[in-house]
Write an enzyme that holds these catalytic residues in place. Sequence first.
Site, PDB file in Angstrom:
ATOM      1  N   ASP B 195       0.824  -1.217   0.000  1.00 20.61           N
ATOM      2  CA  ASP B 195       0.000   0.000   0.000  1.00 20.61           C
ATOM      3  C   ASP B 195       0.860   1.271   0.000  1.00 20.61           C
ATOM      4  OD1 ASP B 195      -2.523   1.313   0.010  1.00 20.61           O
ATOM      5  OD2 ASP B 195      -2.386   1.643   2.172  1.00 20.61           O
ATOM      6  N   SER B 218      -6.534   5.392  -0.826  1.00 16.63           N
ATOM      7  CA  SER B 218      -6.757   4.042  -1.339  1.00 16.63           C
ATOM      8  C   SER B 218      -8.236   3.694  -1.185  1.00 16.63           C
ATOM      9  CB  SER B 218      -5.928   3.023  -0.539  1.00 16.63           C
ATOM     10  OG  SER B 218      -4.559   3.362  -0.558  1.00 16.63           O
ATOM     11  N   GLN B 268      -4.892  -1.901  -7.168  1.00 17.90           N
ATOM     12  CA  GLN B 268      -5.521  -0.953  -6.261  1.00 17.90           C
ATOM     13  C   GLN B 268      -6.182   0.163  -7.041  1.00 17.90           C
ATOM     14  OE1 GLN B 268      -3.885   2.431  -3.457  1.00 17.90           O
ATOM     15  NE2 GLN B 268      -4.057   0.580  -2.244  1.00 17.90           N
TER      16      GLN B 268
END
Lengths: 282, 282
Positions: B195, B218, B268
């Site tokens: 991430d 995100s 993502q």
Amino acid sequence: MPDPVSRLLQMLELGPAGVDRYRADNPDPGYGSRVFGGQVAAQALWAATSTVDADHVAHSMHAYFVRPGQPGDPIVFDVERTRDGRSFTTRRVLAAQGEEVIFEMSASFHRDEPSVDYQLPPARGVALPDDVSRQLSLIPAAARDRLPVELRELGPSEPDESGWFPSTRRVWMKTKARLPDAPLVHVCVLTFLSDMGAVLGARAPLPQQPLERLMGASLDHAIWFHRPMRADEWFLYDLHAVSNSGSRGLTRGTMHSIDGALGVSVAQEALLRIVDPGRHPR
Amino acid sequence: MPDPVSRLLQMLELGPAGVDRYRADNPDPGYGSRVFGGQVAAQALWAATSTVDADHVAHSMHAYFVRPGQPGDPIVFDVERTRDGRSFTTRRVLAAQGEEVIFEMSASFHRDEPSVDYQLPPARGVALPDDVSRQLSLIPAAARDRLPVELRELGPSEPDESGWFPSTRRVWMKTKARLPDAPLVHVCVLTFLSDMGAVLGARAPLPQQPLERLMGASLDHAIWFHRPMRADEWFLYDLHAVSNSGSRGLTRGTMHSIDGALGVSVAQEALLRIVDPGRHPR
């Protein structure tokens, strides 16, 4: 006996079955021992959307195929309202037959926010659908007649010098008849179609992986809806295998309309088990 | 004050809080107004794995970031045992602070089944970590000192003739200290690291998208663990933007070890909102 496109649209007409609960009759089509995963995914997305304000539109979903679905047994979809936000809404759907969960999905919905536009271009040098033979297909002719879509298969690309296949499945698709204009119909039909051939697209076309001994099954499925796209006009579903190992294969896919716009991205991991005929997949 | 790697490992030590329920103290690190998404994802995967037989190993996870997490407030992880199968196990985790769900994840675990091996190669012509300057980084020096990883940023690749960036973020990573050998530690640390910078990798480096006015967050996160990979040896995290539209950007990433093996794939979608300073993101 309705035509395949009418059956596809009927499949999306879920009945109410309680608070945030929907029911699909799931009639046995008379072929196949498992419910097609794309059907359950499309129905689950329809169920989730039924609980969301119309100004929040589906932009992604993530799902696992938990157990094979039984044709002919009704499917019940339970929707959890994970969050209702100002810009984003989140839902989770559990699909079950009796006590058995067969599928689970989370989906997110977004209120439109215009922005700059950038996208991955479609693959170059791909023949247009009218220039592709109707005959070349991984799907047998009898099965193609039952499908709601026309297909023009291009086959995998050639491997490059390091043995990497830029595309492992390339197929033009559109439904065999015009669909209603409602965007949700197209989102759900594209969801249905995104599971067609994804397992084959996850498989590297290597001699060690003979197709006739492959026990394939979709394990998970993710879709991102980037831009509105019609399912009843030609689009190119281009899949490439990222990795094959541990009897699993990950494929990434894109759906570009014929003018090149990127409508949809897909990711799916599939079970790619080489088995003796007759052995159970899971 | 423990060093960043010790803190990373402590972060994974969840406490029991009931049947299939785990608790993270989530101490406030003293910077940042939101809990880092990779932390919650790593903790959720740790919690899910705590309920799974050791011979079933995590091969994928799919998650949504539902709300921003508050630093300093404990996080409770509830694990749902979706399915325990012979070959595959499925779990779902809801992470909450008080009554508010901040994160949800599903994960799948697979009993090892050897098969043929095929993978996407790493990008060509990428400088090795020892040949990359320590200075070039999207992350300020003070923040880098707090990180548990060393970073060697290569920046985005040049766009090709059609304006497409093959890579929008390329960075070598490894933890600043050796980790325990337990594979789960590496799986969870790679989850944490996946991430880092993903939002930046989702953004096409276009002049219309000035970085200083970007409100990024995100939205979802998916990871596939293809092959065992160590987080304490150099690996290349290579991200490329697939699409930017509707103030959202999808990025795909791969993690290749220095010998070229593809360990991990990531997808993502991020919120890429151009805002006036001070406006709230969600």
